[in-house]
Write a protein that holds these residues in place. Sequence first.
Motif, PDB file in Angstrom:
ATOM      1  N   GLN A   1       0.824  -1.205   0.000  1.00  0.00           N
ATOM      2  CA  GLN A   1       0.000   0.000   0.000  1.00  0.00           C
ATOM      3  C   GLN A   1       0.862   1.260   0.000  1.00  0.00           C
ATOM      4  O   GLN A   1       0.575   2.227  -0.716  1.00  0.00           O
ATOM      5  CB  GLN A   1      -0.926  -0.005   1.217  1.00  0.00           C
ATOM      6  CG  GLN A   1      -2.072  -0.999   1.128  1.00  0.00           C
ATOM      7  CD  GLN A   1      -2.891  -1.056   2.404  1.00  0.00           C
ATOM      8  OE1 GLN A   1      -2.356  -0.939   3.514  1.00  0.00           O
ATOM      9  NE2 GLN A   1      -4.194  -1.243   2.267  1.00  0.00           N
TER      10      GLN A   1
ATOM     11  N   ASP B   1       2.044   2.323  -3.314  1.00  0.00           N
ATOM     12  CA  ASP B   1       0.991   2.599  -4.294  1.00  0.00           C
ATOM     13  C   ASP B   1       0.649   4.091  -4.284  1.00  0.00           C
ATOM     14  O   ASP B   1       0.190   4.617  -3.268  1.00  0.00           O
ATOM     15  CB  ASP B   1      -0.259   1.784  -3.951  1.00  0.00           C
ATOM     16  CG  ASP B   1      -1.388   1.985  -4.957  1.00  0.00           C
ATOM     17  OD1 ASP B   1      -1.170   2.699  -5.964  1.00  0.00           O
ATOM     18  OD2 ASP B   1      -2.483   1.439  -4.725  1.00  0.00           O
TER      19      ASP B   1
ATOM     20  N   SER C   1       2.099   7.861  -1.472  1.00  0.00           N
ATOM     21  CA  SER C   1       0.740   8.324  -1.758  1.00  0.00           C
ATOM     22  C   SER C   1       0.715   9.722  -2.367  1.00  0.00           C
ATOM     23  O   SER C   1       1.203  10.682  -1.771  1.00  0.00           O
ATOM     24  CB  SER C   1      -0.096   8.322  -0.476  1.00  0.00           C
ATOM     25  OG  SER C   1      -1.354   8.950  -0.698  1.00  0.00           O
TER      26      SER C   1
ATOM     27  N   TYR D   1      -2.900   5.006  -2.979  1.00  0.00           N
ATOM     28  CA  TYR D   1      -3.300   4.657  -1.618  1.00  0.00           C
ATOM     29  C   TYR D   1      -3.396   5.906  -0.752  1.00  0.00           C
ATOM     30  O   TYR D   1      -2.547   6.802  -0.836  1.00  0.00           O
ATOM     31  CB  TYR D   1      -2.291   3.687  -1.014  1.00  0.00           C
ATOM     32  CG  TYR D   1      -2.507   3.404   0.465  1.00  0.00           C
ATOM     33  CD1 TYR D   1      -3.626   2.717   0.901  1.00  0.00           C
ATOM     34  CD2 TYR D   1      -1.580   3.831   1.414  1.00  0.00           C
ATOM     35  CE1 TYR D   1      -3.825   2.456   2.252  1.00  0.00           C
ATOM     36  CE2 TYR D   1      -1.757   3.577   2.756  1.00  0.00           C
ATOM     37  CZ  TYR D   1      -2.886   2.894   3.173  1.00  0.00           C
ATOM     38  OH  TYR D   1      -3.075   2.653   4.507  1.00  0.00           O
TER      39      TYR D   1
END
Length: 453
Positions: A11, A14, A336, A17
């Motif tokens: 995550q 990503d 993020s 995210y």
Amino acid sequence: MADTSLGTPEQLRDPNYLPALGSAVPLGIQHVLAMFVSNVTPAIIVCGAAGIGFGSDQGALGFPDMNYMIQMSMLFAGIATLFQTIGMGPVGARLPIVQGTSFAFVPIMIPAVAGLGTAGLAGLMTGVVLGGMFHFCLGFVVGKIRYALPPLVTGLIVLMIGLALVKVGIQYAAGGVPLMGKPEFGSLAMWTPAIVVVLVTLAIKFFARGFMAVAAVLIGIIAGYIVAYLMGQVNFSNIGRASYFAAPIPFKWGFEFNAAIVIGMCFMAIVSAIETVGDVSGITKGGAGREATDKEISGATFADGAGTAVAGVFGGLPNTSFSQNVGLIAMTGVMSRHVVTIGAIFLILCGFIPKIGAIINTVPINVLGGGVIVMFGMVCASGVNMLSDVTWNRRNMVIFATALSVSLGLQLEPTALQHVGKTAQILLTSGLLPAALIAIVLNLVLPEQLADD
């Protein structure tokens, strides 16, 4: 003890995210703190060259106008960052790229206004708009020439960016440009809060877990701020003078075509575009462990140009990706783009509400210096990490050695080019452009295997 982790490793790598808001908001503000002084300082320098800086005697054309340009620096850094993180069609990399006012353009901007006062700002802003449009057009070709920018080239660019920034980090920690040449510069009083920031950041990073470790730089800056306040280095006087709301004004300085300024802006746009390629590569490599795609690189270049052109319309200065925030992503491990979007919104609020900017501006430059020392070093580390993918045969070592030696040497000793034209001096002593040009050309013309490899 409660689990304070922000997410799984997958995550955190990503870009799409979004951590919990309780963690995402401080992380976004941390990105703003990492670039705040660097973002507004070019505006202060340009206003000083135009005679409308602090202490000017031009009345209505004095402090309010400098405050306006600082305000635009914050507002359009935020808007340009949204171009990157949210995107519009082909514009934007959709990556956690923080945009801000670029120091690279300062040598072009000072001559545009020096001796002319506010009369020179019309030509400057016109150059910013047209240079931004040229920068935007570079996005159409930068992806197609990606083959000329392998890890050997992009890693060298990121390394050169870091090497150029480390000096700035030390200057900040020692008291910044305003104190240079004065006895206070580099004094123990300046270094103490900066050292506190570095020590607290390292302690939190290596001995804390979860969000505390990720927000180590922010916590370090808060600790340094407290120490600076106790030492009497925090000044709140500007907060009372700042207004609660101010709107941007299109073509505030007028419109005037100056070929020299436009050409200079276009030259520096090329340097900025090359830097952006390095920054995007540094973010994807350091945050996600992969190479950047052609779409991400072209989108980032489109956003660079669009952000610069729009800022110029409203009296702002050129925008580009901020390398110090590349280091922050590598340090936090949080990829993020939504975290950076939160930081962009905060910047936009600062732009519309000068009072907020005045509050943030109470953070002493030496406190911020302690934070950026670590992050600027991380930029160098990101470049070295990218270079680890290079096959270090004799050919690549010769390319790297030549590009690094010439570019870093000219940056350290700019007077070696005192007999060439001013524009050539600016470009060749930047460090970035000669490194990129030498590495690209040699990489294209030298055979894959040298005779005695």
